[in-house]
Motif scaffolding. Sequence first.
Motif, PDB file in Angstrom:
ATOM      1  N   THR A  65      50.327  29.737   5.956  1.00  0.00           N
ATOM      2  CA  THR A  65      50.260  30.033   7.388  1.00  0.00           C
ATOM      3  C   THR A  65      48.813  30.126   7.865  1.00  0.00           C
ATOM      4  OG1 THR A  65      52.366  31.236   7.318  1.00  0.00           O
ATOM      5  CG2 THR A  65      50.910  31.693   9.178  1.00  0.00           C
ATOM      6  N   ALA A  66      47.985  30.773   7.077  1.00  0.00           N
ATOM      7  CA  ALA A  66      46.567  30.915   7.429  1.00  0.00           C
ATOM      8  C   ALA A  66      45.893  29.557   7.531  1.00  0.00           C
ATOM      9  CB  ALA A  66      45.858  31.778   6.388  1.00  0.00           C
ATOM     10  N   MET A  67      46.210  28.666   6.597  1.00  0.00           N
ATOM     11  CA  MET A  67      45.611  27.323   6.621  1.00  0.00           C
ATOM     12  C   MET A  67      46.097  26.538   7.832  1.00  0.00           C
ATOM     13  SD  MET A  67      43.441  25.603   4.701  1.00  0.00           S
ATOM     14  CE  MET A  67      42.615  25.021   6.171  1.00  0.00           C
ATOM     15  N   GLU A  68      47.364  26.677   8.155  1.00  0.00           N
ATOM     16  CA  GLU A  68      47.906  26.011   9.350  1.00  0.00           C
ATOM     17  C   GLU A  68      47.187  26.491  10.602  1.00  0.00           C
ATOM     18  OE1 GLU A  68      52.461  25.452   7.563  1.00  0.00           O
ATOM     19  OE2 GLU A  68      51.984  27.120   8.928  1.00  0.00           O
ATOM     20  N   ASN A  69      46.955  27.799  10.671  1.00  0.00           N
ATOM     21  CA  ASN A  69      46.239  28.360  11.818  1.00  0.00           C
ATOM     22  C   ASN A  69      44.806  27.838  11.890  1.00  0.00           C
ATOM     23  OD1 ASN A  69      48.491  29.877  12.474  1.00  0.00           O
ATOM     24  ND2 ASN A  69      47.763  31.730  11.476  1.00  0.00           N
ATOM     25  N   CYS A  70      44.161  27.752  10.731  1.00  0.00           N
ATOM     26  CA  CYS A  70      42.784  27.275  10.691  1.00  0.00           C
ATOM     27  C   CYS A  70      42.684  25.803  11.085  1.00  0.00           C
ATOM     28  CB  CYS A  70      42.189  27.480   9.297  1.00  0.00           C
ATOM     29  SG  CYS A  70      41.694  29.196   8.956  1.00  0.00           S
ATOM     30  N   LEU A  71      43.656  25.016  10.667  1.00  0.00           N
ATOM     31  CA  LEU A  71      43.636  23.594  11.020  1.00  0.00           C
ATOM     32  C   LEU A  71      43.840  23.393  12.526  1.00  0.00           C
ATOM     33  CD1 LEU A  71      45.607  22.057   8.033  1.00  0.00           C
ATOM     34  CD2 LEU A  71      43.180  21.717   8.568  1.00  0.00           C
ATOM     35  N   GLN A  72      44.576  24.280  13.149  1.00  0.00           N
ATOM     36  CA  GLN A  72      44.723  24.215  14.609  1.00  0.00           C
ATOM     37  C   GLN A  72      43.423  24.584  15.303  1.00  0.00           C
ATOM     38  OE1 GLN A  72      48.027  26.748  15.651  1.00  0.00           O
ATOM     39  NE2 GLN A  72      49.562  25.190  15.154  1.00  0.00           N
ATOM     40  N   LYS A  73      42.743  25.572  14.741  1.00  0.00           N
ATOM     41  CA  LYS A  73      41.495  26.040  15.333  1.00  0.00           C
ATOM     42  C   LYS A  73      40.346  25.068  15.083  1.00  0.00           C
ATOM     43  CE  LYS A  73      38.272  29.955  15.247  1.00  0.00           C
ATOM     44  NZ  LYS A  73      37.980  31.284  14.634  1.00  0.00           N
ATOM     45  N   ALA A  74      40.288  24.526  13.864  1.00  0.00           N
ATOM     46  CA  ALA A  74      39.182  23.637  13.485  1.00  0.00           C
ATOM     47  C   ALA A  74      39.717  22.513  12.601  1.00  0.00           C
ATOM     48  CB  ALA A  74      38.104  24.432  12.748  1.00  0.00           C
ATOM     49  N   PRO A  75      40.221  21.445  13.208  1.00  0.00           N
ATOM     50  CA  PRO A  75      40.851  20.357  12.443  1.00  0.00           C
ATOM     51  C   PRO A  75      39.929  19.650  11.459  1.00  0.00           C
ATOM     52  CG  PRO A  75      41.384  20.204  14.785  1.00  0.00           C
ATOM     53  CD  PRO A  75      40.302  21.228  14.664  1.00  0.00           C
ATOM     54  N   ASP A  76      38.605  19.796  11.643  1.00  0.00           N
ATOM     55  CA  ASP A  76      37.661  19.084  10.781  1.00  0.00           C
ATOM     56  C   ASP A  76      37.201  19.901   9.579  1.00  0.00           C
ATOM     57  OD1 ASP A  76      36.297  20.867  12.370  1.00  0.00           O
ATOM     58  OD2 ASP A  76      34.606  19.529  12.786  1.00  0.00           O
ATOM     59  N   ILE A  77      37.917  20.965   9.237  1.00  0.00           N
ATOM     60  CA  ILE A  77      37.603  21.762   8.042  1.00  0.00           C
ATOM     61  C   ILE A  77      37.565  20.855   6.816  1.00  0.00           C
ATOM     62  CG2 ILE A  77      38.631  23.416   6.428  1.00  0.00           C
ATOM     63  CD1 ILE A  77      39.606  24.969   8.941  1.00  0.00           C
ATOM     64  N   ASN A  78      36.535  21.020   5.984  1.00  0.00           N
ATOM     65  CA  ASN A  78      36.451  20.204   4.761  1.00  0.00           C
ATOM     66  C   ASN A  78      36.200  21.027   3.487  1.00  0.00           C
ATOM     67  OD1 ASN A  78      33.774  20.833   5.227  1.00  0.00           O
ATOM     68  ND2 ASN A  78      33.131  18.724   5.663  1.00  0.00           N
ATOM     69  N   VAL A  79      36.002  22.348   3.632  1.00  0.00           N
ATOM     70  CA  VAL A  79      35.852  23.238   2.484  1.00  0.00           C
ATOM     71  C   VAL A  79      36.729  24.464   2.710  1.00  0.00           C
ATOM     72  CG1 VAL A  79      34.299  24.688   1.120  1.00  0.00           C
ATOM     73  CG2 VAL A  79      33.472  22.512   2.037  1.00  0.00           C
ATOM     74  N   VAL A  80      37.532  24.813   1.709  1.00  0.00           N
ATOM     75  CA  VAL A  80      38.389  25.995   1.810  1.00  0.00           C
ATOM     76  C   VAL A  80      38.115  26.920   0.632  1.00  0.00           C
ATOM     77  CG1 VAL A  80      40.740  26.889   1.917  1.00  0.00           C
ATOM     78  CG2 VAL A  80      40.199  24.696   2.984  1.00  0.00           C
ATOM     79  N   TYR A  81      37.629  28.132   0.938  1.00  0.00           N
ATOM     80  CA  TYR A  81      37.486  29.188  -0.061  1.00  0.00           C
ATOM     81  C   TYR A  81      38.722  30.073   0.026  1.00  0.00           C
ATOM     82  CZ  TYR A  81      36.808  34.037  -1.279  1.00  0.00           C
ATOM     83  OH  TYR A  81      37.032  35.307  -1.758  1.00  0.00           O
ATOM     84  N   THR A  82      39.319  30.393  -1.125  1.00  0.00           N
ATOM     85  CA  THR A  82      40.492  31.282  -1.118  1.00  0.00           C
ATOM     86  C   THR A  82      40.290  32.445  -2.080  1.00  0.00           C
ATOM     87  OG1 THR A  82      41.713  30.111  -2.878  1.00  0.00           O
ATOM     88  CG2 THR A  82      41.993  29.317  -0.619  1.00  0.00           C
ATOM     89  N   ILE A  83      40.833  33.593  -1.712  1.00  0.00           N
ATOM     90  CA  ILE A  83      40.710  34.819  -2.492  1.00  0.00           C
ATOM     91  C   ILE A  83      41.346  34.679  -3.872  1.00  0.00           C
ATOM     92  CG2 ILE A  83      42.790  35.762  -1.389  1.00  0.00           C
ATOM     93  CD1 ILE A  83      39.813  37.760  -2.792  1.00  0.00           C
TER      94      ILE A  83
END
Length: 338
Positions: free
Chosen positions: A217-235
């Motif tokens: 869900t968090a990733m879906e939200n982030c892709l809506q906010k910033a579709p050009d994300i190219n690096v994802v750090y996860t806990i």
Amino acid sequence: MSRTTRLSSSLLRAAAVTGVAALTMTACGSGSGSGSTSSGSGSVKVGLITKTDTNPFFVKMKEGAEKAAKENGAQLSTAAGKFDGDNAGQVTAVENMVAAGVKGILITPSDSKAIVPAIEKARAKGVLVIALDTPTDPESAVDALFATDNLKAGQLIGGYAKAAMKGKTAKIAALDLAPGVSVGVQRHNGFLKGFGATDKDVVCAQDTGGDQAKGQTAMENCLQKAPDINVVYTINEPAALGAYTALKAKGREKDVLIVSVDGGCTGTQAVKDGKIAATSQQYPLKMAAEGVKAVVAYAKDGKKASGYTDTGVTLITDKTQDGITSKDTAYGLENCWG
């Protein structure tokens, strides 16, 4: 004796047997929020309290404690919160273990600050308290801490991600744990330090609680906010796998770099499968085993473990980068959470 009398006696005997069986299952069973006891012949009583008893990380920690208790002739009692963040459940577990006469308690705090009063009461009664994995706030609230250097774990994957981007402009999404939890803060800050970035460079930050569904869900939200994300750090890797699912649904799984922390067997397999680029592997079994040994030593000679013991962290990846020290997934799978 009449048939009626014989039948009544038989029923009473059956009821007694059933009652004993039920009590035995209650004493030995283990579920969320419940406790169990092993190695009952040991004279040194050790308590282990984890955040939950369902997360594979804490399952492995319990395995390490059980093995060490058996090897060292100790009696191990275990308990866990009903959910990650269940401070009340952990407080009750601490009180119960102190009342049961444990010599030491090993605990992974759900709330680093809120658990402190209960720990202080236990220590005042002569109980050795060692935090595992997660520091208390303040760290000095316990006698000792056996844990991964979470700042270093974050730095390892941050440095790796920086190298893997090969000079491309990074659009970073941070899928974090929860506000104020020391482990999450340290890993997040370590990642940024290793990458050479600041929070200003993070285009989207979301809390996941380390949960796979919440990570998606968090990733879906982030892709809506910033579709050009190219690096994802996860806990952690469950959050990473949730992010991967969301990215795959958008056809982005091949062009977004995912890095994580934990190094569990499932997570390491995901690195091997190419779903996660790299992870920092930690060793909960070692944390618990060393903790049990420290309590047994305290019981024998009165010497308390103190300070911080780094239980190690290793960068795991099959996509090596120049200047970055790492081990491959064959090593990672052989040592996952060992």
